[in-house]
Design an enzyme around this catalytic site. Structure first.
Site, mmCIF file in Angstrom:
data_model
loop_
_atom_site.group_PDB
_atom_site.id
_atom_site.type_symbol
_atom_site.label_atom_id
_atom_site.label_comp_id
_atom_site.label_asym_id
_atom_site.label_seq_id
_atom_site.Cartn_x
_atom_site.Cartn_y
_atom_site.Cartn_z
ATOM 1 N N ASP A 52 -2.725 -3.098 13.191
ATOM 2 C CA ASP A 52 -2.667 -2.852 14.554
ATOM 3 C C ASP A 52 -1.266 -2.981 14.969
ATOM 4 O OD1 ASP A 52 -3.293 -2.750 17.317
ATOM 5 O OD2 ASP A 52 -4.717 -4.182 17.271
ATOM 6 N N ALA A 53 -1.076 -2.641 16.093
ATOM 7 C CA ALA A 53 0.555 -2.323 16.480
ATOM 8 C C ALA A 53 1.274 -3.542 16.061
ATOM 9 C CB ALA A 53 0.519 -2.116 18.039
#
Length: 745
Positions: free
Chosen positions: A272-273
């Site tokens: 994820d980011a």
């Protein structure tokens, strides 16, 4: 690599063998720096503070770019990759396309409320077609996290609390996004996220730690992800949080042992980011170099936006911490999917295509039908609904009644401009000759602003003063007083659900309940329409408002779909995919709990709380209709079967009312005793059927080892036991139509 190879054009569709050969040829020629670049995803956003995309692409290429939604820019960057980078490898352009690109469908939780996987598949097929026409290759969806705590903001993105329903919706969404062939130019690469257990965060708070025993992971949280693998999903996304004190981004057990070795997943995993770099913040990695090493060793292929891989992987190979073979193993599935999608042959997008694709009327028709099928009728005392189309004096009241943002909901793609039909607009279109007054009442807003708001370039309105809010309140009451019928549209703004949108309370925000009470006190017929992304504790309304329609965040055609149901053109047939608790303090609350030593039906049972009942406000699977149904004649093909065998369960469902309608027939089981305590009920089958008045249909389900077995804490493996089972078939998780099954050795 020479320019001839870079410009290679296939005269026919490459086979898997062709693609595999291409991948190995590329790996043999690529430099270490190029390989590392394929393991990186960088920002292409105008506000980008990371590496310069053009510079990196020219020097060594890049695996993927996200946070960009500009068809022309896609082609510009792709041209640099194809014509100027050393190996001419195309870029994967990725974006969150969660429930629509330009045509917005009901949010995923609402699509699950349809109990119709075809709805989810069709919705994501339209989303894929529009996104691909814009130049997007890869979406970060579907989100498959089971969520049993309604306070968690991201409950809106998933299918609710149940693994069986969640698995059905997972497979449908993967089919919708990817189709049967990834080379199809109208499909996108799907991403199953967030692996795994993300929806069980402490207190329902985004990103907080998760503590789940392996038994619960395997029986509850893994099934939707495994269903996605079986459906052929191309990519996975790891989760942010610690799982049992090991961050999911560097959790070898999740990413290698379970996902690849047990399930045979052949695609690639993206963080994820900023997830890799965040391992330092989480106190798991010493520094960013250590974070990159831990993540790659655990099986994480691509680093989303943190640049920890870009900065450190080459050095880790050079100092011997990693081998070139380990890097190749991580790069190989990324190149394979690019080849399978046909990006080497067709790297560019026709910049005139998007306007033609999004103009197709069938897309909005599909969105309207999906919204109709997703809505749940929670209450209809005295048969107030459907409303007569002859109504001439209606007041539509509430801060969300004319809000396009609340209608389309959370998780819009970057740059999306809302074009939703609001509830007010839908009602006015349905009754063009009627007098329809509107008053929003006091505004609602978050106490703590949404961090994504800084990317919203639209002009911000100042927050309403208390004096202005009171004036709006009084105007709304007066508007209702002058009408013959009142439709209240209440719930949550779009920024009140989704990421960064967990809540401590499940009450209606702001002064909405106060306004509802004031309008109800006028003695007018009142219909409540809810626009929201999670269960809400509408206790007062459930007792005092005669008609309540859960419309969720219904999408582009939401207002029309609401009007279709309110005025009887469509009979609602949706069912709740998640339990509605009476209070945020009751969360997590779900139906599939194990029995306690003093069950709720015990004569000595006392409420678990001294200040409120522990029963749900509305149970899982619940939903009303404008007609009535009977479910009976439950039969088993055998009352006794051996371990490993299957039994067929049939029941008759009949429409006992006066109009056509849909019923969702649901099958639940309970293993009465065994090596482990088993949930008092588990969903193991469902079918949505449409029946004319007086029509009867027999529905059939199969119960075999997959449905009757479970992962055992005591055994440490999947088992099926010789034991007696309760079988129920009905219209929700409180079904009473019962039969007994005995499984023997």
């Amino acid at each position: 690599m020479n320019k001839t190879m870079k410009a290679e054009t296939a005269v026919s569709v490459p086979t898997k063998t062709d693609n595999a050969r291409r991948v190995e040829t590329l790996l043999a020629h690529m430099s270490l720096e190029e390989k590392v670049a394929q393991l990186a995803q960088i920002s292409g956003a105008p506000w980008n503070e990371g590496p310069d995309p053009e510079e990196i692409i020219r020097e060594r290429g890049i695996g993927s770019i996200l946070w960009l939604n500009d068809t022309k820019r896609f082609n510009e960057l792709q041209k640099i990759a194809i014509e100027e980078s050393p190996s001419g490898i195309p870029i994967l352009f990725a974006l969150d396309v969660i429930h629509g690109y330009r045509t917005i469908f009901p949010l995923p939780l609402a699509m699950a409320a349809s109990w119709d996987p075809v709805v989810a598949e069709q919705a994501q097929a339209v989303a894929a077609k529009e996104a691909r026409a814009a130049g997007i290759h890869w979406t970060f969806g579907p989100m498959l996290d089971i969520a049993r705590d309604a306070r968690w903001g991201r409950i809106v993105e998933g299918a609710g609390e149940d693994p069986y329903l969640g698995a059905a919706m997972a497979a449908a969404q993967v089919r919708g996004f990817q189709g049967e062939d990834l080379a199809d130019p109208e499909r996108v690469l799907a991403c199953a996220k967030h692996f795994a257990g993300y929806g069980a965060a402490d207190g329902g708070r985004d990103y907080d730690p998760v503590y789940l025993p392996e038994t619960e992971l395997r029986n509850v949280y893994f099934p939707p992800f495994q269903a996605a693998v079986k459906a052929g999903v191309g990519t996975f996304m790891s989760a942010y949080m610690d799982l049992n004190n090991v961050p999911a981004n560097s959790n070898r057990w999740l990413l290698r042992d379970v996902l690849r070795e047990e399930w045979g997943f052949a695609g690639f995993v993206v963080s994820d980011a900023f997830g890799v770099g965040s391992l330092v913040v989480q106190g798991h990695a010493r520094d960013r170099q250590d974070a990159a090493l831990r993540s790659l060793k655990a099986g994480l292929n691509m680093d989303m936006a943190s640049s920890a891989y870009l900065e450190n992987l080459a050095g880790l190979v050079e100092d011997g911490s990693l081998t070139m073979g380990e890097i190749d193993d991580m790069v190989r599935p990324i190149l394979a999917l690019k080849a399978e999608m046909g990006l080497f042959e067709h790297p560019y997008v026709d910049e005139t295509l998007l306007d033609r694709v999004v103009a197709r009327p069938e897309h909005r028709q599909a969105a309207r039908r999906a919204a109709q099928r997703a809505m749940v009728l929670l209450r209809n005392e005295g048969g107030l609904l459907p409303l007569a189309k002859g109504q001439q004096n209606i007041a539509v009241i509430g801060p969300l009644a004319d809000s396009m943002e609340a209608t389309e909901g959370s998780w819009m793609v970057f740059g999306h401009k809302s074009a939703a039909v609001t509830v007010l607009q839908g009602i006015r279109a349905k009754l063009p000759g009627a007098t329809i007054a509107y008053a929003p009442g006091p505004e609602i807003h978050r106490d703590i602003p949404h961090p994504f708001g800084e990317f919203d370039m639209t002009e911000k309105k100042p927050i309403q003063t208390p004096e202005d809010a009171e004036a709006a309140f009084q105007t709304a009451v007066k508007t209702a007083q002058n009408a013959d019928l009142v439709i209240m549209v209440l719930g949550e703004n779009a920024d009140m659900a989704g990421e960064f949108a967990s809540r401590g309370s499940l009450d209606l925000p702001g002064r909405q309940e106060e306004l509802l009470k004031a309008v109800s006190a006028l003695g007018k017929p009142v219909v409540l329409v809810l626009l929201n992304g999670r269960p809400l504790s509408i206790n007062w309304a459930a007792d005092h408002v005669p008609a309540i329609l859960e419309a969720w965040e219904p999408g582009t055609e939401g207002g029309n779909a609401v009007a279709d149901i309110l005025f009887g053109d469509v009979n609602p047939g949706g069912k709740l995919p998640v339990t509605f608790p009476r209070s945020g303090g009751h969360a997590p609350l779900y139906y599939a709990r194990t029995l306690t030593h003093l069950p709720e039906d015990s004569p000595r049972y006392y409420s678990r709380y001294w200040d409120s009942p522990t029963t749900p406000l509305y149970p899982f699977g619940y939903g009303l209709s404008y007609t009535t149904f009977a479910i009976d004649n439950l039969k088993l093909s055998a009352a006794k079967i051996k371990v490993g065998q299957a039994v067929t369960v049939t029941a008759d469902v009949s429409n006992t009312g006066s109009v056509a309608g849909d019923e969702v027939v649901q099958l639940y089981i309970h293993q009465k005793w065994g090596s482990d305590s088993r949930p008092r009920r588990e969903l193991k089958g469902f079918e949505r059927v449409t029946l004319q008045p007086g029509e009867v249909k027999t529905v059939s389900f199969s119960l075999g080892p997959d449905e009757l077995g479970y992962w055992s804490t005591n055994a440490g493996r999947w088992i099926q036991e010789a034991a007696p089972f309760d079988i129920w078939v009905g219209s929700d998780s409180l079904a009473t139509c019962h039969a007994a099954l005995e499984v023997v050795e």
